[in-house]
Write a protein that holds these residues in place. Structure first.
Motif, short mmCIF file in Angstrom:
data_model
loop_
_atom_site.label_atom_id
_atom_site.label_comp_id
_atom_site.label_asym_id
_atom_site.label_seq_id
_atom_site.Cartn_x
_atom_site.Cartn_y
_atom_site.Cartn_z
N LEU A 7 12.85 42.39 -46.30
CA LEU A 7 12.64 43.25 -44.91
C LEU A 7 12.25 44.09 -45.39
N ARG A 8 12.84 45.29 -46.15
CA ARG A 8 12.63 46.06 -46.26
C ARG A 8 11.12 46.34 -46.45
N ALA A 9 10.30 45.80 -47.38
CA ALA A 9 8.76 46.06 -47.51
C ALA A 9 7.88 45.92 -46.21
N ILE A 10 8.35 45.08 -44.81
CA ILE A 10 7.73 44.34 -44.23
C ILE A 10 7.93 45.39 -43.03
N ALA A 11 9.09 46.10 -43.03
CA ALA A 11 9.47 46.76 -42.03
C ALA A 11 8.75 48.00 -42.63
N LEU A 12 9.04 48.87 -43.29
CA LEU A 12 8.45 49.67 -43.78
C LEU A 12 6.84 49.67 -43.54
N ALA A 13 6.23 49.17 -43.82
CA ALA A 13 4.85 48.01 -43.64
C ALA A 13 4.30 48.53 -42.29
N ALA A 14 4.90 47.68 -41.27
CA ALA A 14 5.39 47.90 -39.67
C ALA A 14 5.55 49.06 -38.82
N VAL A 15 6.48 49.87 -39.74
CA VAL A 15 6.64 50.98 -38.56
C VAL A 15 5.97 51.97 -39.32
N ALA A 16 5.39 51.51 -40.47
CA ALA A 16 4.24 52.78 -41.06
C ALA A 16 2.44 53.13 -40.51
N ALA A 17 2.58 51.79 -40.21
CA ALA A 17 1.37 51.85 -38.85
C ALA A 17 1.29 51.41 -38.39
N GLY A 18 2.11 50.60 -37.14
CA GLY A 18 1.96 49.59 -36.55
C GLY A 18 2.00 50.66 -35.03
N ALA A 19 2.19 52.45 -34.56
CA ALA A 19 1.99 53.30 -33.48
C ALA A 19 0.07 53.46 -33.90
N SER A 20 -0.70 53.70 -34.72
CA SER A 20 -1.20 54.22 -34.70
C SER A 20 -2.72 52.44 -34.77
N ILE A 21 -1.81 51.23 -34.61
CA ILE A 21 -2.81 50.34 -34.99
C ILE A 21 -3.27 49.90 -33.59
N VAL A 22 -1.69 49.99 -32.84
CA VAL A 22 -1.25 49.56 -31.21
C VAL A 22 -2.52 50.34 -30.11
N SER A 23 -2.71 52.09 -30.87
CA SER A 23 -3.33 52.78 -30.14
C SER A 23 -4.58 52.68 -30.40
N ALA A 24 -5.58 52.31 -31.15
CA ALA A 24 -6.31 52.17 -31.91
C ALA A 24 -7.36 51.52 -31.77
N PRO A 25 -8.69 51.97 -30.79
CA PRO A 25 -9.36 51.29 -29.93
C PRO A 25 -10.28 49.98 -31.24
N VAL A 26 -10.48 48.77 -30.42
CA VAL A 26 -11.21 48.13 -31.29
C VAL A 26 -12.85 48.43 -31.46
N LEU A 27 -13.37 48.12 -32.76
CA LEU A 27 -14.80 48.21 -32.58
C LEU A 27 -15.57 46.86 -33.13
N ALA A 28 -15.02 46.31 -33.85
CA ALA A 28 -16.08 45.25 -34.24
C ALA A 28 -15.50 44.06 -34.73
N ASP A 29 -16.39 43.88 -35.99
CA ASP A 29 -15.91 42.55 -36.39
C ASP A 29 -15.03 41.16 -35.68
N GLU A 30 -14.95 39.94 -36.98
CA GLU A 30 -13.82 38.77 -36.06
C GLU A 30 -13.42 38.82 -35.08
N THR A 31 -13.00 37.88 -34.98
CA THR A 31 -11.79 38.24 -33.59
C THR A 31 -10.58 37.52 -34.38
N CYS A 32 -10.58 37.25 -35.63
CA CYS A 32 -9.42 36.46 -36.34
C CYS A 32 -8.81 37.61 -36.99
N ASN A 33 -9.28 38.49 -37.39
CA ASN A 33 -8.40 39.17 -38.86
C ASN A 33 -7.37 39.58 -37.76
N SER A 34 -6.17 40.37 -39.14
CA SER A 34 -5.37 41.17 -38.24
C SER A 34 -5.46 42.25 -37.59
N PRO A 35 -4.73 42.65 -37.46
CA PRO A 35 -5.26 44.23 -36.19
C PRO A 35 -4.56 44.82 -37.22
N TYR A 36 -4.80 44.83 -38.77
CA TYR A 36 -4.20 46.20 -39.41
C TYR A 36 -5.60 46.75 -39.60
#
Length: 433
Positions: A7-36
């Motif tokens: 729980l600690r590891a997953i929460a820290l990872a999600a919190v650390a990158a969540g905001a930047s990933i949510v606001s980042a524009p999608v550029l390219a690549d396959e459509t099934c990859n992780s958003p991170y």
């Protein structure tokens, strides 16, 4: 019970990158990859990595990562430019990139080994840098299936367990160095059946979805025998689970009969729905909030004739989330659905693309569609229908036109399964978020 380290590891990872990933524009690549995942392909892909099942008596008989040149400007276009054997045969199945897109993790459903390939040092010639051989011993799980990246971590969904090799399973968390952190079990209470298959994140809504399939005893059985075994046919998952992404706690279990497999979240900004297909009942299912703001799952359309069990397997959502490709294994058909209204998908195109077809990947611009043939070693068809290939099709919005076919049996490579796009690091082919 969910281990605190997980729980600690997953929460820290999600919190650390969540905001930047949510606001980042999608550029390219396959459509099934992780958003991170960062360092996405921008424009034309150069390579296709194919995780391939070994066949006894064919070549070295081992599973291997096969690299195809898929850039039309290359002199080696449509050719195999590298093949990297792992020296054993363990039912090669799925693969996934780390969050920095420098490494590709791939697993074997039978031997539960995990292979980490370096695909950034020389993208045209991957190298094997780590083999994880104690996945079952460390996690208590077998059949590593889905590899979905978190920041600095890899979340691995397994299909079975080491105790009885049935459908009860879980997910294991590793860091990018390949070190085991912890595991979490699939829920078996409040409607949960304990089964697992795919993993899909929606950081903007702080949710994760998982789907369900079957255990090692079933997927390692000959398909004909399995379908005649009434008891075995009852051992398939019939649920999806909605999780809190940061806490990694299950919040709701949905009843989705018939083994829901691949999950695709809408990629359109502002959308909060996902779609999946049930393999045994041939239905498209929509996961979306209702008018009261509660997450619900409902069947929204059929894929082919469900009575004939076409067996929908892989699917790929378009970048604008207005279209969905679905491959059905038994009739070798690639179908396109208009999902501009996800509540009412409409099939607008279908083409027979092989005697048997399984995986499907598309370029971000939607102009190129890749299809591979193998489902599982003991589920693939027999005789002349046991075609093993990778095909590239051009899509103009109306028709699929075959560009090339690579015959994996003719080249003594084995059974072509999961595909991932690759690009050269030079010349701006890779773009960072």
């Amino acid at each position: 019970m969910h281990p605190k380290p997980f729980l600690r590891a997953i929460a820290l990872a999600a919190v650390a990158a969540g905001a930047s990933i949510v606001s980042a524009p999608v550029l390219a690549d396959e459509t099934c990859n992780s958003p991170y995942i960062t360092n996405l392909i921008k424009g034309q892909e150069d390579f296709l990595y194919v995780w391939t099942l070994g066949v006894a008596g064919m070549g070295d008989g081992s599973d291997k990562l096969v690299t195809l040149d898929v850039n039309p400007a290359s002199k080696k276009f449509s050719q195999v430019v590298a093949q990297l054997s792992v020296g054993t045969r363990g039912e090669a199945h799925h693969a996934g990139f780390t969050d920095d897109r420098r490494f590709l993790w791939a697993g074997g459903l039978d031997d539960s080994k995990i292979y980490v390939f370096d695909i950034h040092s020389d993208p045209g010639k991957p190298t094997l840098v780590k083999t994880i051989g104690d996945f079952a011993a460390r996690s208590g799980l077998v059949g590593p299936h889905t590899f979905h990246a978190l920041p600095g971590r890899m979340l691995i969904g397994a299909l079975s367990n080491a105790k009885d090799k049935g459908g009860a399973t879980g997910m294991a968390l590793y860091n990018n160095k390949g070190e085991f952190i912890s595991k979490v079990d699939m829920p078996t209470s409040k409607g949960g059946d304990g089964y697992g298959y795919d993993i899909a994140f929606n950081p903007a809504r702080n949710v994760m979805l998982t789907s369900s399939f079957t255990g090692h005893k079933n997927y390692m059985m000959e398909l004909g025998a399995l379908m005649k075994d009434a008891g075995a046919m009852k051992q398939f998952g019939s649920t999806m689970v909605l999780w809190n992404l940061k806490s990694m706690q299950p919040e709701k279990v949905f009843s989705v009969p018939g083994a829901p497999l691949e999950i695709r979240w809408s990629l359109k900004e502002g959308d909060d729905w996902a779609i999946t297909a049930s393999a045994l009942t041939s239905q498209l299912w929509l996961v979306k909030k209702d008018a009261a703001g509660e997450w619900q799952a409902k069947a929204v359309g059929a894929i082919g004739d469900p009575a004939k069990i076409p067996l929908p397997v892989d699917m790929s959502i378009t970048a604008d989330s207005r279209g969905l490709w679905v491959n059905t294994f038994m009739d070798g058909t690639t179908r396109y659905f208009d999902i501009s209204n996800p509540e009412a998908p409409k099939q607008t195109y279908a083409k027979n693309t092989g005697a048997q077809v399984n995986m499907i990947s598309q370029s971000w611009d939607g102009k190129r569609v890749y299809v591979s043939s193998s489902l599982l070693a003991k589920w693939d068809k027999k005789g002349v229908d046991d075609e093993q290939f990778v095909k590239l099709f051009a899509w103009n919005g109306k028709e699929l036109t075959e560009t090339f076919k690579v015959d994996f049996y003719k080249l003594k490579l084995g059974r072509a399964h999961h595909m991932k796009l690759g690009a050269k690091a030079q010349g701006g082919a890779i773009a960072a978020r």
